[in-house]
Design a protein around this motif. Structure first.
Motif, PDB file in Angstrom:
ATOM      1  N   ARG A 113       2.129   1.874  -3.354  1.00  0.00           N
ATOM      2  CA  ARG A 113       1.057   1.916  -4.355  1.00  0.00           C
ATOM      3  C   ARG A 113       1.239   0.845  -5.440  1.00  0.00           C
ATOM      4  NH1 ARG A 113      -0.407   8.334  -4.684  1.00  0.00           N
ATOM      5  NH2 ARG A 113      -0.729   8.526  -2.461  1.00  0.00           N
ATOM      6  N   TYR A 156      -3.359  -1.309  -4.825  1.00  0.00           N
ATOM      7  CA  TYR A 156      -3.571   0.097  -5.193  1.00  0.00           C
ATOM      8  C   TYR A 156      -4.566   0.264  -6.341  1.00  0.00           C
ATOM      9  CZ  TYR A 156      -2.745   4.944  -6.369  1.00  0.00           C
ATOM     10  OH  TYR A 156      -2.923   6.268  -6.640  1.00  0.00           O
ATOM     11  N   SER A 167      -4.206   4.980   0.384  1.00  0.00           N
ATOM     12  CA  SER A 167      -3.219   3.915   0.305  1.00  0.00           C
ATOM     13  C   SER A 167      -2.067   4.163   1.277  1.00  0.00           C
ATOM     14  CB  SER A 167      -2.691   3.800  -1.126  1.00  0.00           C
ATOM     15  OG  SER A 167      -1.778   2.749  -1.226  1.00  0.00           O
ATOM     16  N   THR A 168      -1.626   5.402   1.383  1.00  0.00           N
ATOM     17  CA  THR A 168      -0.545   5.744   2.302  1.00  0.00           C
ATOM     18  C   THR A 168      -1.001   5.570   3.751  1.00  0.00           C
ATOM     19  OG1 THR A 168       0.287   7.332   0.697  1.00  0.00           O
ATOM     20  CG2 THR A 168       1.089   7.554   2.949  1.00  0.00           C
ATOM     21  N   PRO A 224      -9.831   7.643  -2.574  1.00  0.00           N
ATOM     22  CA  PRO A 224      -8.764   8.566  -2.971  1.00  0.00           C
ATOM     23  C   PRO A 224      -7.390   7.907  -2.835  1.00  0.00           C
ATOM     24  CG  PRO A 224      -9.625   9.167  -0.821  1.00  0.00           C
ATOM     25  CD  PRO A 224     -10.498   8.059  -1.348  1.00  0.00           C
ATOM     26  N   SER A 225      -6.455   8.335  -3.646  1.00  0.00           N
ATOM     27  CA  SER A 225      -5.134   7.696  -3.668  1.00  0.00           C
ATOM     28  C   SER A 225      -4.390   7.828  -2.346  1.00  0.00           C
ATOM     29  CB  SER A 225      -4.297   8.260  -4.815  1.00  0.00           C
ATOM     30  OG  SER A 225      -4.099   9.647  -4.638  1.00  0.00           O
ATOM     31  N   TYR A 226      -4.608   8.915  -1.620  1.00  0.00           N
ATOM     32  CA  TYR A 226      -3.880   9.094  -0.358  1.00  0.00           C
ATOM     33  C   TYR A 226      -4.274   8.055   0.693  1.00  0.00           C
ATOM     34  CZ  TYR A 226      -8.083  11.557   1.297  1.00  0.00           C
ATOM     35  OH  TYR A 226      -9.365  11.880   1.647  1.00  0.00           O
ATOM     36  N   ILE A 243      -8.270   2.273  -6.033  1.00  0.00           N
ATOM     37  CA  ILE A 243      -8.693   3.357  -6.923  1.00  0.00           C
ATOM     38  C   ILE A 243      -9.957   2.962  -7.679  1.00  0.00           C
ATOM     39  CG2 ILE A 243      -8.009   4.769  -8.911  1.00  0.00           C
ATOM     40  CD1 ILE A 243      -6.568   5.372  -6.179  1.00  0.00           C
ATOM     41  N   ASP A 301       0.833  -1.207   0.000  1.00  0.00           N
ATOM     42  CA  ASP A 301       0.000   0.000   0.000  1.00  0.00           C
ATOM     43  C   ASP A 301       0.865   1.254   0.000  1.00  0.00           C
ATOM     44  OD1 ASP A 301      -2.539  -1.205   0.017  1.00  0.00           O
ATOM     45  OD2 ASP A 301      -2.427  -1.527   2.167  1.00  0.00           O
TER      46      ASP A 301
END
Length: 101
Positions: free
Chosen positions: A5, A10, A23-24, A19-21, A14, A2
């Protein structure tokens, strides 16, 4: 995976519309949980780490089911069961005492 990504997580995150953040955030939380669970002691933190893993995996199952991707529920459900089994079978030295300390 994660944090970096990487596939398969990942792209699926999506594709589910997150939202992509996220994943962090999830990657950091999973890494922290793994460290806490692996370290000796820290029984209260271990309880929270296991709870976080179960919440994360339950959310993954629910997200996939809500979008009618039932095949995507198998892996997170299996990880949730493994986490629950690990929590339930841990030695007494890693459990909170009855007094909660």
């Amino acid at each position: 995976m994660d944090l970096f990504r990487m596939a398969p997580f990942y792209p699926l995150l999506i594709d589910l519309g997150y939202p992509s953040y996220l994943s962090t955030i999830l990657g950091g939380a999973k890494l922290a949980a793994a460290v806490v669970i692996a370290l000796p002691g820290l029984p209260r933190l271990k309880e929270w780490a296991y709870a976080g893993v179960l919440i994360n995996m339950s959310g993954a199952v629910a997200s996939n089911a809500a979008t009618h991707r039932y095949a995507g529920t198998v892996a997170p459900a299996a990880f949730a069961v493994l986490a629950l089994a690990s929590w339930a079978t841990r030695p007494l030295s890693r459990k909170l005492s009855r007094s909660g300390r």
